[in-house]
Scaffold this active site. Structure first.
Site, short mmCIF file in Angstrom:
data_model
loop_
_atom_site.label_atom_id
_atom_site.label_comp_id
_atom_site.label_asym_id
_atom_site.label_seq_id
_atom_site.Cartn_x
_atom_site.Cartn_y
_atom_site.Cartn_z
N GLY A 65 18.53 31.56 21.29
CA GLY A 65 19.26 31.56 22.55
C GLY A 65 20.26 32.69 22.66
CG HIS A 66 22.70 32.84 26.23
ND1 HIS A 66 22.87 32.72 27.58
CD2 HIS A 66 23.20 31.71 25.70
CE1 HIS A 66 23.46 31.58 27.85
NE2 HIS A 66 23.67 30.94 26.72
CG ASN A 67 26.20 35.42 24.19
OD1 ASN A 67 25.71 35.06 25.26
ND2 ASN A 67 26.97 36.49 24.09
#
Length: 340
Positions: free
Chosen positions: A248-250
């Site tokens: 997922g993002h980050n």
């Protein structure tokens, strides 16, 4: 700072204009003509940039931020400051910040490979690129890299030397180191899963970060690495990622991490160097997995895992405790069968 190779900034905007658009409150002494140039995370923002403070967990970041402007709620700060950083007080800071993001970046182009822009890319010596691969404008392909049939490399993407990019991969919003091997069907730089509720339903939050992949990384077939919302998704040197994995993002994944197949990692997870994530594991958002930790296959992680700790089960617990539970349940089950 948001990378201009991938995103076009429509700013700057004035502080007063942003406050009026959001129907937010400003301190009486705020300079309404203060020029706001860009968005950034609290811990990365500089003097003319705007950041968001919407969660008490990030109070330390708010108190030390160098941002020129912060969007927040009065519940979190109680009063509007009379000094920089200027505060825009709103009822729902996440929704307000999403609106500002769309104002600064009204377009985030997800349509890749529409036309062949290879002549406007920089391609190193000794590359082998399939005729059906698409290379976006401004992309940089390192020497000796191979790109397979049907692969799409987006605008501004940087791929290092001696990499192998498999057939039908899609890479956007990414900077990739040397000797990476990305297998067939993998997707790097996709939109992160970010939405906020609004009056007309769910509103997408633009994903304005990148994916940074180090040297000697392997990314398995049909795996996906989402780009950051603000800031970057990072994968360290020497990490190996199996097939069918979602990152997922980050997320920030350290060096020499092993991620086994069908694992799912939610946004903003940190995984330390040398950790091993067993197959079909699930990790909740904002969790930290310490260096050298091990997750047994099928683990479900909802809390931080200490460096060197080995866990199993759902919710994941120390592996010895999990074995004791399994033995106890087996004895209970067998005892019940005998008494029936």
């Amino acid at each position: 700072m948001i990378d201009s190779r991938f995103f076009a900034n429509a700013g700057p905007f004035t502080l007063g204009g942003l406050a009026d658009r959001l129907k937010g409150q400003l301190a009486a002494t705020a300079l309404r003509d203060f020029s706001v140039t860009d968005l950034a995370m609290l811990d990365e923002a500089q003097g003319s940039e705007i950041a968001m403070f919407a969660d008490r967990r990030y109070r330390a970041g708010f108190e030390s931020t160098l941002a020129g402007v912060v969007v927040t709620s009065l519940d979190l700060v109680r009063t509007l400051s009379d000094s920089i950083p200027y505060l825009i007080g709103v009822a729902l800071p996440r929704q307000a910040f999403a609106e500002i993001a769309w104002l600064f970046y009204p377009k985030t182009d997800e349509a890749l490979g529409l036309s062949d822009e290879r002549e406007a890319a920089h391609i190193g010596d000794g590359c082998r690129i399939a005729d059906t691969a698409r290379i976006g404008k401004g992309a940089v392909i390192g020497a000796g890299t191979t790109i397979g049939a049907g692969a799409v490399i987006g605008r501004g993407v940087v791929i290092g030397d001696s990499c192998t990019i498999g057939p039908n991969t899609t890479i956007s919003h990414a900077i990739i180191g040397h000797r990476a091997h990305i297998y067939s069907g993998a997707i790097v730089g996709a939109q992160g899963f970010g939405f906020v509720p609004g009056a007309r339903g769910l509103r997408r939050v633009p994903q304005l970060g990148r994916v940074l992949i180090g040297n000697d990384v392997e990314l398995g077939a049909n795996s996906t690495v989402d780009r950051g919302a603000l800031g970057d998704t990072v994968i360290g040197d020497g990490t190996v990622i199996d097939n069918l994995i979602q990152i997922g993002h980050n997320c920030r994944i350290g060096r020499s991490v092993v991620l086994c197949g069908q694992s799912g990692i939610a946004g903003s997870v940190t995984i330390g160097d040398g950790a091993v994530i067993g197959g079909a594991s699930r990790i909740a958002d904002h969790v930290t997995i310490g260096a050298g930790a091990k997750l047994a296959g099928g683990s479900g992680v909802t809390r931080d895992i200490a460096p060197g700790e080995t866990v199993a089960g759902y919710p994941a617990i120390p592996v010895r405790d999990w074995h004791r539970q399994a033995i106890g349940l087996d004895r209970m089950f067998n005892h019940t069968k005998k008494t029936d």
